[in-house]
Design a protein around this motif. Structure first.
Motif, PDB file in Angstrom:
ATOM      1  N   TYR A  86     -76.320   8.289  -9.034  1.00 44.83           N
ATOM      2  CA  TYR A  86     -77.422   7.331  -9.036  1.00 44.83           C
ATOM      3  C   TYR A  86     -78.541   7.802  -8.111  1.00 44.83           C
ATOM      4  O   TYR A  86     -79.711   7.809  -8.473  1.00 44.83           O
ATOM      5  N   TRP A  87     -78.152   8.216  -6.872  1.00 46.26           N
ATOM      6  CA  TRP A  87     -79.133   8.706  -5.898  1.00 46.26           C
ATOM      7  C   TRP A  87     -79.906   9.897  -6.463  1.00 46.26           C
ATOM      8  O   TRP A  87     -81.133   9.951  -6.394  1.00 46.26           O
ATOM      9  N   ARG A  88     -79.187  10.872  -7.031  1.00 43.42           N
ATOM     10  CA  ARG A  88     -79.827  12.074  -7.579  1.00 43.42           C
ATOM     11  C   ARG A  88     -80.770  11.717  -8.726  1.00 43.42           C
ATOM     12  O   ARG A  88     -81.910  12.172  -8.773  1.00 43.42           O
ATOM     13  N   ASN A  89     -80.313  10.882  -9.655  1.00 37.94           N
ATOM     14  CA  ASN A  89     -81.145  10.517 -10.799  1.00 37.94           C
ATOM     15  C   ASN A  89     -82.393   9.756 -10.374  1.00 37.94           C
ATOM     16  O   ASN A  89     -83.473   9.958 -10.944  1.00 37.94           O
ATOM     17  N   GLN A  90     -82.267   8.883  -9.376  1.00 41.48           N
ATOM     18  CA  GLN A  90     -83.440   8.144  -8.908  1.00 41.48           C
ATOM     19  C   GLN A  90     -84.427   9.078  -8.208  1.00 41.48           C
ATOM     20  O   GLN A  90     -85.641   8.925  -8.355  1.00 41.48           O
ATOM     21  N   ASN A  91     -83.929  10.042  -7.455  1.00 42.08           N
ATOM     22  CA  ASN A  91     -84.805  10.985  -6.759  1.00 42.08           C
ATOM     23  C   ASN A  91     -85.560  11.887  -7.722  1.00 42.08           C
ATOM     24  O   ASN A  91     -86.593  12.455  -7.361  1.00 42.08           O
ATOM     25  N   LEU A  92     -85.055  12.055  -8.927  1.00 40.65           N
ATOM     26  CA  LEU A  92     -85.731  12.896  -9.906  1.00 40.65           C
ATOM     27  C   LEU A  92     -86.918  12.189 -10.554  1.00 40.65           C
ATOM     28  O   LEU A  92     -87.732  12.825 -11.202  1.00 40.65           O
ATOM     29  N   LYS A  93     -87.027  10.883 -10.375  1.00 43.24           N
ATOM     30  CA  LYS A  93     -88.135  10.114 -10.958  1.00 43.24           C
ATOM     31  C   LYS A  93     -89.348  10.176 -10.028  1.00 43.24           C
ATOM     32  O   LYS A  93     -89.233   9.874  -8.848  1.00 43.24           O
ATOM     33  N   PRO A  94     -90.510  10.534 -10.562  1.00 40.89           N
ATOM     34  CA  PRO A  94     -91.721  10.599  -9.709  1.00 40.89           C
ATOM     35  C   PRO A  94     -92.344   9.213  -9.544  1.00 40.89           C
ATOM     36  O   PRO A  94     -93.393   8.905 -10.088  1.00 40.89           O
ATOM     37  N   ASN A  95     -91.680   8.348  -8.784  1.00 34.27           N
ATOM     38  CA  ASN A  95     -92.177   6.976  -8.662  1.00 34.27           C
ATOM     39  C   ASN A  95     -92.640   6.621  -7.243  1.00 34.27           C
ATOM     40  O   ASN A  95     -92.932   5.474  -6.963  1.00 34.27           O
ATOM     41  N   GLY A  96     -92.680   7.584  -6.348  1.00 30.90           N
ATOM     42  CA  GLY A  96     -93.163   7.339  -4.995  1.00 30.90           C
ATOM     43  C   GLY A  96     -92.179   6.650  -4.076  1.00 30.90           C
ATOM     44  O   GLY A  96     -92.509   6.318  -2.950  1.00 30.90           O
ATOM     45  N   MET A  97     -90.961   6.426  -4.548  1.00 32.33           N
ATOM     46  CA  MET A  97     -89.960   5.766  -3.722  1.00 32.33           C
ATOM     47  C   MET A  97     -89.062   6.786  -3.029  1.00 32.33           C
ATOM     48  O   MET A  97     -88.937   7.912  -3.486  1.00 32.33           O
ATOM     49  N   MET A  98     -88.459   6.370  -1.944  1.00 34.26           N
ATOM     50  CA  MET A  98     -87.508   7.214  -1.221  1.00 34.26           C
ATOM     51  C   MET A  98     -86.131   6.572  -1.374  1.00 34.26           C
ATOM     52  O   MET A  98     -85.986   5.355  -1.294  1.00 34.26           O
ATOM     53  N   TYR A  99     -85.120   7.397  -1.608  1.00 31.49           N
ATOM     54  CA  TYR A  99     -83.752   6.911  -1.778  1.00 31.49           C
ATOM     55  C   TYR A  99     -82.847   7.572  -0.760  1.00 31.49           C
ATOM     56  O   TYR A  99     -82.923   8.771  -0.546  1.00 31.49           O
ATOM     57  N   MET A 100     -81.990   6.767  -0.141  1.00 33.04           N
ATOM     58  CA  MET A 100     -81.046   7.291   0.836  1.00 33.04           C
ATOM     59  C   MET A 100     -79.635   6.916   0.404  1.00 33.04           C
ATOM     60  O   MET A 100     -79.392   5.774   0.012  1.00 33.04           O
ATOM     61  N   LEU A 101     -78.738   7.872   0.479  1.00 30.74           N
ATOM     62  CA  LEU A 101     -77.319   7.641   0.222  1.00 30.74           C
ATOM     63  C   LEU A 101     -76.630   7.501   1.575  1.00 30.74           C
ATOM     64  O   LEU A 101     -76.680   8.407   2.401  1.00 30.74           O
ATOM     65  N   ILE A 102     -76.016   6.345   1.811  1.00 27.18           N
ATOM     66  CA  ILE A 102     -75.376   6.063   3.092  1.00 27.18           C
ATOM     67  C   ILE A 102     -73.890   5.829   2.855  1.00 27.18           C
ATOM     68  O   ILE A 102     -73.509   5.059   1.974  1.00 27.18           O
ATOM     69  N   GLU A 103     -73.073   6.493   3.657  1.00 25.79           N
ATOM     70  CA  GLU A 103     -71.621   6.397   3.497  1.00 25.79           C
ATOM     71  C   GLU A 103     -70.959   5.576   4.596  1.00 25.79           C
ATOM     72  O   GLU A 103     -69.757   5.349   4.536  1.00 25.79           O
ATOM     73  N   ASN A 104     -71.697   5.130   5.584  1.00 29.47           N
ATOM     74  CA  ASN A 104     -71.137   4.409   6.718  1.00 29.47           C
ATOM     75  C   ASN A 104     -71.653   2.970   6.706  1.00 29.47           C
ATOM     76  O   ASN A 104     -72.860   2.737   6.737  1.00 29.47           O
ATOM     77  N   GLU A 105     -70.733   2.016   6.676  1.00 28.93           N
ATOM     78  CA  GLU A 105     -71.125   0.606   6.570  1.00 28.93           C
ATOM     79  C   GLU A 105     -71.997   0.160   7.735  1.00 28.93           C
ATOM     80  O   GLU A 105     -72.976  -0.563   7.541  1.00 28.93           O
ATOM     81  N   ASP A 106     -71.669   0.579   8.948  1.00 27.56           N
ATOM     82  CA  ASP A 106     -72.458   0.183  10.118  1.00 27.56           C
ATOM     83  C   ASP A 106     -73.890   0.701  10.026  1.00 27.56           C
ATOM     84  O   ASP A 106     -74.841  -0.002  10.382  1.00 27.56           O
ATOM     85  N   VAL A 107     -74.049   1.925   9.541  1.00 27.44           N
ATOM     86  CA  VAL A 107     -75.391   2.498   9.392  1.00 27.44           C
ATOM     87  C   VAL A 107     -76.168   1.735   8.321  1.00 27.44           C
ATOM     88  O   VAL A 107     -77.349   1.417   8.504  1.00 27.44           O
ATOM     89  N   ALA A 108     -75.506   1.417   7.219  1.00 29.19           N
ATOM     90  CA  ALA A 108     -76.178   0.662   6.150  1.00 29.19           C
ATOM     91  C   ALA A 108     -76.612  -0.712   6.660  1.00 29.19           C
ATOM     92  O   ALA A 108     -77.739  -1.155   6.394  1.00 29.19           O
ATOM     93  N   LYS A 109     -75.739  -1.393   7.393  1.00 31.79           N
ATOM     94  CA  LYS A 109     -76.084  -2.715   7.940  1.00 31.79           C
ATOM     95  C   LYS A 109     -77.255  -2.621   8.909  1.00 31.79           C
ATOM     96  O   LYS A 109     -78.182  -3.430   8.859  1.00 31.79           O
ATOM     97  N   GLU A 110     -77.209  -1.631   9.805  1.00 30.26           N
ATOM     98  CA  GLU A 110     -78.284  -1.479  10.784  1.00 30.26           C
ATOM     99  C   GLU A 110     -79.612  -1.182  10.102  1.00 30.26           C
ATOM    100  O   GLU A 110     -80.648  -1.738  10.460  1.00 30.26           O
TER     101      GLU A 110
END
Length: 72
Positions: A31-55
């Motif tokens: 999902y992250w890779r496919n979204q990053n391939l779209k030229p829509n001006g958005m930034m996507y981050m893949l986060i694997e740590n729950e605490d980091v995602a919450k923060e």
């Protein structure tokens, strides 16, 4: 890996965003890779740590979710 939840956070140019929750790394990474391939001006981050995602969500006024919202 012991963590079976992954988050992909999308950030719009105006710094609003959205969070998607996945139950497997391949689903999240694809999902992250496919979204990053779209030229829509958005930034996507893949986060694997729950605490980091919450923060990150707290810092950017996003509602943190910990249930699977995307399935492959």
């Amino acid at each position: 890996m012991t963590n079976s939840t992954y988050w992909v956070i999308s950030i719009n140019p105006d710094l609003t965003g959205n969070i998607e929750t996945f139950g497997s790394y391949p689903d999240a990474w694809n999902y992250w890779r496919n979204q990053n391939l779209k030229p829509n001006g958005m930034m996507y981050m893949l986060i694997e740590n729950e605490d980091v995602a919450k923060e990150f969500c707290n810092d950017h006024n996003l509602q943190f979710t910990n249930y699977i919202t995307q399935q492959s």
